[in-house]
Design a protein around this motif. Structure first.
Motif, PDB file in Angstrom:
ATOM      1  N   THR A 161       0.827  -1.210   0.000  1.00  0.00           N
ATOM      2  CA  THR A 161       0.000   0.000   0.000  1.00  0.00           C
ATOM      3  C   THR A 161       0.863   1.262   0.000  1.00  0.00           C
ATOM      4  O   THR A 161       0.512   2.266  -0.630  1.00  0.00           O
ATOM      5  N   ALA A 162       2.007   1.206   0.684  1.00  0.00           N
ATOM      6  CA  ALA A 162       2.882   2.385   0.756  1.00  0.00           C
ATOM      7  C   ALA A 162       3.470   2.725  -0.606  1.00  0.00           C
ATOM      8  O   ALA A 162       3.446   3.889  -1.042  1.00  0.00           O
ATOM      9  N   ILE A 384       9.691  -8.467  -3.310  1.00  0.00           N
ATOM     10  CA  ILE A 384       8.322  -8.999  -3.263  1.00  0.00           C
ATOM     11  C   ILE A 384       7.294  -7.880  -3.275  1.00  0.00           C
ATOM     12  O   ILE A 384       6.340  -7.884  -4.072  1.00  0.00           O
ATOM     13  N   TYR A 385       7.458  -6.898  -2.372  1.00  0.00           N
ATOM     14  CA  TYR A 385       6.401  -5.880  -2.300  1.00  0.00           C
ATOM     15  C   TYR A 385       6.443  -4.913  -3.472  1.00  0.00           C
ATOM     16  O   TYR A 385       5.415  -4.333  -3.839  1.00  0.00           O
ATOM     17  N   GLY A 389       3.278  -4.424  -5.694  1.00  0.00           N
ATOM     18  CA  GLY A 389       2.768  -3.067  -5.868  1.00  0.00           C
ATOM     19  C   GLY A 389       2.523  -2.743  -7.333  1.00  0.00           C
ATOM     20  O   GLY A 389       1.506  -2.127  -7.684  1.00  0.00           O
ATOM     21  N   VAL A 390       3.433  -3.162  -8.183  1.00  0.00           N
ATOM     22  CA  VAL A 390       3.262  -2.943  -9.622  1.00  0.00           C
ATOM     23  C   VAL A 390       2.044  -3.704 -10.128  1.00  0.00           C
ATOM     24  O   VAL A 390       1.238  -3.186 -10.915  1.00  0.00           O
ATOM     25  N   ALA A 391       1.869  -4.940  -9.635  1.00  0.00           N
ATOM     26  CA  ALA A 391       0.748  -5.763 -10.097  1.00  0.00           C
ATOM     27  C   ALA A 391      -0.601  -5.233  -9.617  1.00  0.00           C
ATOM     28  O   ALA A 391      -1.604  -5.313 -10.333  1.00  0.00           O
ATOM     29  N   GLY A 392      -0.636  -4.668  -8.394  1.00  0.00           N
ATOM     30  CA  GLY A 392      -1.914  -4.229  -7.828  1.00  0.00           C
ATOM     31  C   GLY A 392      -2.109  -2.732  -7.828  1.00  0.00           C
ATOM     32  O   GLY A 392      -2.943  -2.208  -7.089  1.00  0.00           O
ATOM     33  N   ARG A 393      -1.378  -2.034  -8.685  1.00  0.00           N
ATOM     34  CA  ARG A 393      -1.353  -0.565  -8.639  1.00  0.00           C
ATOM     35  C   ARG A 393      -2.687   0.085  -8.962  1.00  0.00           C
ATOM     36  O   ARG A 393      -2.914   1.240  -8.599  1.00  0.00           O
TER      37      ARG A 393
END
Length: 514
Positions: A161-162, A384-385, A389-393
């Motif tokens: 989320t950050a 990992i994050y 983050g890129v996948a769920g942006r």
């Protein structure tokens, strides 16, 4: 025996003074020896300033008499950031609460969460252990590993989320010039650097990061007020009766989770303080460092959602929180864009403890994992994050609301179990008479863990029957609320675990003696 040893023993914290008196750290030396040919390289890396210690206990001889006020400053920096604003935004975006109701929920559930997290923080100086290692004294070696898995997921979720929000904000400064993916990667790399170096650099950064961002938050309050806060803006849309109660409880769970999300890492950042550091002072400073910035910034997020001018409404509809902030700062033109950059980079302060503690939790999975250098796990967490983050942006709000709700469930029963162990069984005159801190990595001398694991499972059961999520509503959660149910997940998780743990732990001690 030394006077400090006697004092600690009276308080229930027993140390091996002989081991502490040995120059250097035999555990670290043993680790270097296991690296084989890489040992000299690692030694040079550690000598250059990279933290060598991982989850190993910090002995008394290596504690640092740092100012305990760092607890206040660090948590202030961690929470007075861009990522705290969207939590307040959820009050109107998902739960249609008016500003007065949103403020009341944030203050009440924020205070409850801060009390819980501050309790965990006092165990750092007393034990010299990281938070996930402390769980071994209530749930055993296996139970501690289970908590470590949950904490890894928690810290990686926070990090996702950050980096998404930081990347969104950077991308919104000059739309079309900086791709969102690049913004996410920039935030991730900036978070990685201090965590790679370790404990000291983390504290140095967090000691000062709050100053500029706190001023920026005041700017946002002023500019938002100039645009026009409308306290009754959501009145027509707000639910009534049982539906309103359900909205308050559900949003309260999110606020509680936003604070107790730090509980599984709270002891990580003061385990180098002397054991005789005042617990009251640590508790108060941690509480203030959590409660003041979290409530201040979450209320700001809720207030910004009351601006009814079409330009502001459209900015949020089209670009989410980042777009809304960009619109709020638009009157300052170039100056506003510079402040957006500061806001975007403020998430680094929030993401540092996520990254650092995720690496420690990976080491806490067991001895084979602990042998691998801490900085390797930190780098793996970063990879990992950032990829996640890129996948769920494009799904930030959904990720945030669902993640924080689920987060509050397990942190609630984790805190209850650790608290009951500490106050009932580890008190100076209790059944176990304190903590033998030299047992932290000896499974045969730690609790078997049956009581902790079963109580945790009961906590999960409480969360399941009480939760209210988009994808599932438990029977109690459904009965407690209105049309969509009320989220009682964290309350029931804590209650179920509290009722089960104490008698099972008493039985475990009677049968096993530990």
């Amino acid at each position: 025996m030394s006077e400090s040893y006697d004092d600690d023993k009276e308080k229930g914290f027993v140390h091996d003074v002989v081991a502490d008196a040995v120059p250097g750290d035999p555990i670290i030396a043993n680790r270097l020896a296991r690296y084989g040919k890489l040992g000299p390289i690692m030694q040079k890396l550690f000598a250059s300033g990279v933290e060598a210690r991982g989850v190993e206990r910090v002995p008394e001889s290596e504690r640092e008499s740092k100012n305990v006020w760092n607890n206040l400053l660090m948590w202030w920096s961690v929470n007075c950031v861009l990522t705290t604003i969207p939590i307040g935004v959820l009050a109107q975006e998902f739960y249609t609460l008016t500003l007065p109701h949103a403020v009341a929920v944030i203050l009440c559930f924020g205070a409850l969460g801060a009390v819980c997290t501050s309790f965990i923080a006092i165990l750092g100086p007393k034990t010299g252990l990281r938070t996930m290692i402390i769980t071994r004294y209530s749930s055993g070696y296996v139970g501690g590993s289970i908590y470590s898995v949950l904490n890894i997921l928690t810290q990686l979720g926070f990090s996702v989320t950050a980096v998404i929000l930081g990347g969104q904000t950077l991308a919104s400064i000059n739309p079309g010039t900086l791709p969102l993916v690049v913004g996410i990667i920039i935030v991730g790399i900036c978070s990685l650097i201090p965590c790679f170096v370790g404990y000291n650099l983390v504290h140095i950064y967090e000691r000062y990061a709050w100053i500029v961002v706190s001023i920026v938050m005041l700017f946002l309050w002023g500019l938002g007020g100039h645009a026009g806060f409308d306290i009754s803006a959501q009145k027509a849309n707000e639910d009534t009766g049982r539906n309103l109660s359900a909205d308050i409880l559900s949003f309260g769970g999110i606020v509680f989770g936003s604070v107790t999300g730090w509980a599984p890492v709270a002891a990580d950042y003061n385990c180098r303080l002397p054991a005789n550091t005042s617990s009251v002072r640590v508790f108060i400073l941690t509480f203030l460092g959590l409660f003041i910035p979290i409530t201040f910034v979450e209320i700001l997020g809720a207030a910004l959602m009351t601006i009814t001018e079409p330009a502001y409404v459209d900015a949020f509809t089209n670009s989410g929180t980042g777009g809304l902030l960009s619109q709020v700062l638009s009157p300052w033109k170039g100056g506003g864009k510079f402040i957006l950059v500061l806001l975007a980079m403020s998430v680094v302060a929030n993401n540092i403890p996520n990254t650092y503690s995720a690496g420690l939790s990976m080491q806490a999975l067991g001895r084979p994992f602990a042998i691998v250098p801490r900085f390797f796990w930190v780098f793996l967490a970063f990879v990992i994050y950032t990829v996640a983050g890129v996948a769920g942006r494009e799904h930030f709000s959904e990720i945030l609301s669902n993640f924080l709700s689920i987060l509050s469930y397990w942190t609630a029963f984790f805190i209850v179990i650790v608290a009951e162990e500490h106050f009932i069984f580890r008190r100076p005159n209790g059944p176990l008479g304190g903590y033998n801190l030299d047992d932290w990595d000896t499974p045969s001398r730690l609790p078997v863990g049956v009581a902790g694991i079963v109580a945790g499972c009961c906590g999960v059961a409480g969360a399941v029957v009480g939760m209210t999520e988009v994808w599932y509503t438990g029977p109690i959660g459904k009965a407690a609320g209105g049309l969509f149910g009320a989220d009682l997940g964290f309350e029931l998780a804590a209650g179920f675990a509290a009722v089960v743990y104490a008698p099972l732990r008493w039985l475990e001690i009677r049968l096993m003696g530990r």
